[in-house]
Write a protein that holds these residues in place. Structure first.
Motif, short mmCIF file in Angstrom:
data_model
loop_
_atom_site.label_atom_id
_atom_site.label_comp_id
_atom_site.label_asym_id
_atom_site.label_seq_id
_atom_site.Cartn_x
_atom_site.Cartn_y
_atom_site.Cartn_z
N ARG A 47 66.22 7.64 84.06
CA ARG A 47 67.56 7.28 83.63
C ARG A 47 68.53 8.37 84.07
O ARG A 47 68.34 9.55 83.76
CB ARG A 47 67.61 7.09 82.12
N VAL A 48 69.61 7.96 84.75
CA VAL A 48 70.59 8.89 85.28
C VAL A 48 71.95 8.54 84.69
O VAL A 48 72.51 7.48 84.98
CB VAL A 48 70.66 8.82 86.82
N GLY A 49 72.47 9.42 83.83
CA GLY A 49 73.76 9.17 83.22
C GLY A 49 74.90 9.44 84.19
O GLY A 49 74.90 10.46 84.88
N VAL A 50 75.87 8.53 84.25
CA VAL A 50 77.02 8.68 85.13
C VAL A 50 78.27 8.23 84.37
O VAL A 50 78.29 7.12 83.83
CB VAL A 50 76.89 7.84 86.42
N VAL A 51 79.28 9.09 84.30
CA VAL A 51 80.58 8.67 83.79
C VAL A 51 81.24 7.92 84.94
O VAL A 51 81.69 8.51 85.92
CB VAL A 51 81.42 9.86 83.32
N LEU A 52 81.27 6.61 84.82
CA LEU A 52 81.52 5.72 85.96
C LEU A 52 83.02 5.46 86.13
O LEU A 52 83.56 4.44 85.69
CB LEU A 52 80.77 4.41 85.77
N GLU A 53 83.69 6.39 86.79
CA GLU A 53 85.11 6.23 87.10
C GLU A 53 85.27 5.42 88.38
O GLU A 53 84.36 5.33 89.19
CB GLU A 53 85.77 7.60 87.27
N ASN A 54 86.44 4.84 88.55
CA ASN A 54 86.75 4.14 89.80
C ASN A 54 87.08 5.18 90.87
O ASN A 54 88.24 5.51 91.12
CB ASN A 54 87.92 3.18 89.61
N ARG A 55 86.03 5.69 91.51
CA ARG A 55 86.14 6.68 92.58
C ARG A 55 85.05 6.41 93.60
O ARG A 55 84.00 5.84 93.26
CB ARG A 55 85.98 8.11 92.03
N PRO A 56 85.23 6.83 94.85
CA PRO A 56 84.18 6.63 95.84
C PRO A 56 82.85 7.26 95.43
O PRO A 56 81.78 6.73 95.75
CB PRO A 56 84.75 7.29 97.10
N SER A 68 66.86 3.61 95.00
CA SER A 68 65.66 4.39 94.67
C SER A 68 64.96 3.89 93.42
O SER A 68 64.03 4.52 92.92
CB SER A 68 66.04 5.87 94.49
N GLU A 69 65.40 2.73 92.89
CA GLU A 69 64.80 2.08 91.72
C GLU A 69 64.81 2.97 90.48
O GLU A 69 63.91 2.94 89.66
CB GLU A 69 63.38 1.60 92.04
N ARG A 70 65.87 3.77 90.37
CA ARG A 70 66.11 4.47 89.12
C ARG A 70 67.01 3.59 88.24
O ARG A 70 67.32 2.45 88.59
CB ARG A 70 66.78 5.82 89.40
N CYS A 71 67.45 4.13 87.11
CA CYS A 71 68.30 3.40 86.18
C CYS A 71 69.61 4.14 86.01
O CYS A 71 69.62 5.32 85.63
CB CYS A 71 67.59 3.24 84.83
N LEU A 72 70.73 3.45 86.28
CA LEU A 72 72.05 4.04 86.06
C LEU A 72 72.48 3.78 84.62
O LEU A 72 72.66 2.63 84.22
CB LEU A 72 73.06 3.45 87.04
N THR A 73 72.61 4.86 83.85
CA THR A 73 73.09 4.76 82.47
C THR A 73 74.57 5.10 82.49
O THR A 73 74.95 6.26 82.69
CB THR A 73 72.32 5.73 81.56
N SER A 74 75.41 4.09 82.32
CA SER A 74 76.85 4.28 82.53
C SER A 74 77.54 4.71 81.25
O SER A 74 77.18 4.30 80.14
CB SER A 74 77.48 2.99 83.05
N PHE A 75 78.57 5.55 81.42
CA PHE A 75 79.44 5.94 80.32
C PHE A 75 80.88 5.60 80.71
O PHE A 75 81.29 5.79 81.86
CB PHE A 75 79.32 7.45 80.04
N ASN A 76 81.62 5.12 79.73
CA ASN A 76 82.97 4.63 79.96
C ASN A 76 83.99 5.78 79.89
O ASN A 76 84.22 6.34 78.82
CB ASN A 76 83.31 3.57 78.90
N PRO A 141 61.38 15.15 75.16
CA PRO A 141 60.87 13.93 75.77
C PRO A 141 61.97 13.15 76.48
O PRO A 141 63.12 13.12 76.04
CB PRO A 141 60.31 13.13 74.58
N ARG A 142 61.60 12.55 77.61
CA ARG A 142 62.53 11.71 78.36
C ARG A 142 62.17 10.25 78.17
O ARG A 142 61.01 9.87 78.35
CB ARG A 142 62.49 12.05 79.85
N VAL A 143 63.15 9.46 77.83
CA VAL A 143 62.94 8.02 77.73
C VAL A 143 63.26 7.41 79.08
O VAL A 143 64.38 7.52 79.57
CB VAL A 143 63.83 7.40 76.63
N GLU A 144 62.27 6.81 79.71
CA GLU A 144 62.48 6.20 81.01
C GLU A 144 62.75 4.70 80.86
O GLU A 144 62.58 4.13 79.77
CB GLU A 144 61.28 6.45 81.92
N ALA A 145 63.20 4.08 81.93
CA ALA A 145 63.55 2.66 81.89
C ALA A 145 63.04 1.97 83.15
O ALA A 145 63.83 1.55 84.00
CB ALA A 145 65.06 2.50 81.76
#
Length: 493
Positions: A47-56, A68-76, A141-145
């Protein structure tokens, strides 16, 4: 994702602000993020946290994570600081990427550290470790998805936004359904040539994320707005001349109110409208002004996007007869209406809408929505309200959608919203807030009360009518229930 290994690094792919980001810059950003993830041992399913702004940079990270079949964990990023921090603490992503500006927000770095995560600044192709107040405990511990592509929050119009895991299987199914609905065939064009996609809504909402996903899958160029403005959107359409674009209903009304010249939108044949209910009168006004078909789309975060909608062919054939409908089921999607006991109802009867499609996840069974609907003999879906927002006033049930429909017939009311206010005697009473139509004065409360009495049952008439400059809205542009109630004061007589 499209295979793009042979794309020249200097190829322009994303227009943002006053310039273009080249393909090579996106690759560099993705490589910098990948290097940190590999160093931290966050591989497939991580799980990869990203503050998902409208940017390139957000598009680059989205492509890297999904390829890469990871998981994008988005933050507003549009949340107030305290709500953003609370979301970070609830989610506990092992790593969070955000722009340098976000890291300066009150409490954000502390929240990431308290959640056991590591932090990185993400500005262009530069990825910088953030010095957090304290490091995660050893062995945290890391929780995976595994199998989850994106963890995305709902719009939260009736309460705290829910975080929805969307699997790779769901997204692939949704992309196929949408392509079938639009009758999109295979294209033999070279990558990043041809028409340019427009991204005008927040990527952290399913509509904006969907726009980014489609251009990545189709290897198209993208023009991106940091925030929607009428002038910014008009300029995009005027320069790039798309045949189809998309806007939520509030933006459609804003374009009309701004009196944008029809010649500026001359390239458009159709405009997709989703995210919130669209009044038929607003669609008709836009279509009459610009000659552009409004194609309503119905969907939800839980369904990975749209599951029903209008096609251009249906619009040309059926609009006058079926106006008010949200269209027909997309290819691969089944819809039905059921009663309180879960039994399917006959054609045309009103009940709770259910959906069956791989887009909805699960084991392939029927998934119940929160919408009340009816489906006619031609398969057109008509929404009549929500099953979860009924107001009970002294034992009488009130559908807010019924009250809103009557209020919005008043010539001075542009848009209205109704919510339940706690009442010591009756349990709940309906209250209404409204935006005034352009060029009109707000009608008096007694005028609106008399208007409602002519079209509603006595118990359905709101106890208060509040004119507002703008109804409170979430990122999806739906009216925010909590924000609406905050406009009223239950402790007043």
């Amino acid at each position: 994702m499209a295979a793009l290994d042979g794309t020249a690094p200097e190829t322009p792919v994303i227009e943002f602000r006053d310039g273009w980001t080249a393909w090579g810059d996106l690759v560099k950003t993705g490589a910098a993020v990948e290097a940190e993830l590999v160093r931290l041992g966050l591989g497939r399913g991580g799980r990869v946290g990203v503050v998902l702004e409208n940017r390139p940079e957000s598009v680059a990270v989205l492509r890297l994570i999904l390829s890469s079949e990871r998981c994008l964990t988005s933050f507003n990023p549009l949340q107030p600081p305290e709500r953003l921090c609370a979301d970070v603490l609830r989610t506990a992503a092992p790593v969070v990427f955000a722009s340098s500006e976000v890291w300066t927000r009150p409490g954000f770095a502390e929240a990431v550290a308290s959640a056991g995560g590591l932090g990185f600044g993400l500005d262009g192709a530069t990825v910088t470790p953030v010095d957090l107040p304290h490091s995660p405990e050893p062995g945290t511990p890391r929780v995976e998805a595994p199998g989850v592509a994106v963890e995305l929050t709902t719009s939260g119009t009736t309460g705290t936004p829910k975080r929805i895991p969307l699997t790779y299987r769901q997204i692939e199914s949704a992309l196929g359904s949408a392509a079938g609905h639009m009758a999109a065939g295979r294209s033999e064009r070279a990558p990043f040539t041809g028409g340019i996609g427009l991204l005008t809504t927040p990527m952290v909402h399913i509509g904006g994320l969907w726009a980014a996903l489609q251009v990545l899958v189709q290897a198209r160029r993208l023009s991106m707005l940091e925030r929607f403005t009428v002038d910014g959107w008009r300029d995009m359409v005027r320069r790039h001349r798309p045949k189809v674009a998309g806007l939520p209903p509030t933006a459609i009304r804003a374009v009309l109110d701004a009196d944008v010249p029809p010649e500026d939108l001359a390239s458009l044949v159709a405009l997709n409208a989703g995210a919130a209910p669209l009044r038929p009168e607003l669609a008709d006004a836009f279509q009459e002004r610009y000659g552009i078909a409004i194609l309503i789309v119905y969907g939800a975060t839980e369904f990975s996007g749209g599951v029903a909608g209008w096609s251009l062919r249906d619009h040309r054939t059926w609009w006058k007869e079926k106006r008010g409908s949200v269209g027909r089921a997309f290819p691969g999607v089944e819809l039905r209406v059921v009663g309180d006991d879960g039994s399917p109802l006959a054609t045309g009867e009103q009940g709770v809408l259910e959906i069956r499609t791989p887009q909805a996840g699960g084991e392939g069974g029927w998934t119940r929505t929160s919408d009340l609907a009816r489906i006619d003999a031609d398969g057109f879906v008509f929404l009549v309200g929500r099953a979860d927002d009924t107001i009970i006033r002294g034992g009488f049930k009130i559908r807010p959608a019924t009250v809103v429909e009557v209020l919005e017939r008043h010539p001075a009311v542009a848009e209205a919203a109704v919510a339940p206010l706690p009442d010591a005697r009756l349990g709940q009473v309906p209250v209404a807030a409204f935006e005034t139509a352009r060029g009109m004065e707000p009608p008096a409360e007694e005028d609106l009360r008399a208007w409602c009495r002519r079209g509603l049952m006595p118990y359905e008439v709101p106890t208060r009518f509040l004119p507002v400059e703008a109804l409170p809205r979430g990122i999806s542009q739906k009216v925010d229930r909590a924000g609406l109630l905050a406009l009223f004061h239950p402790d007043e007589p």
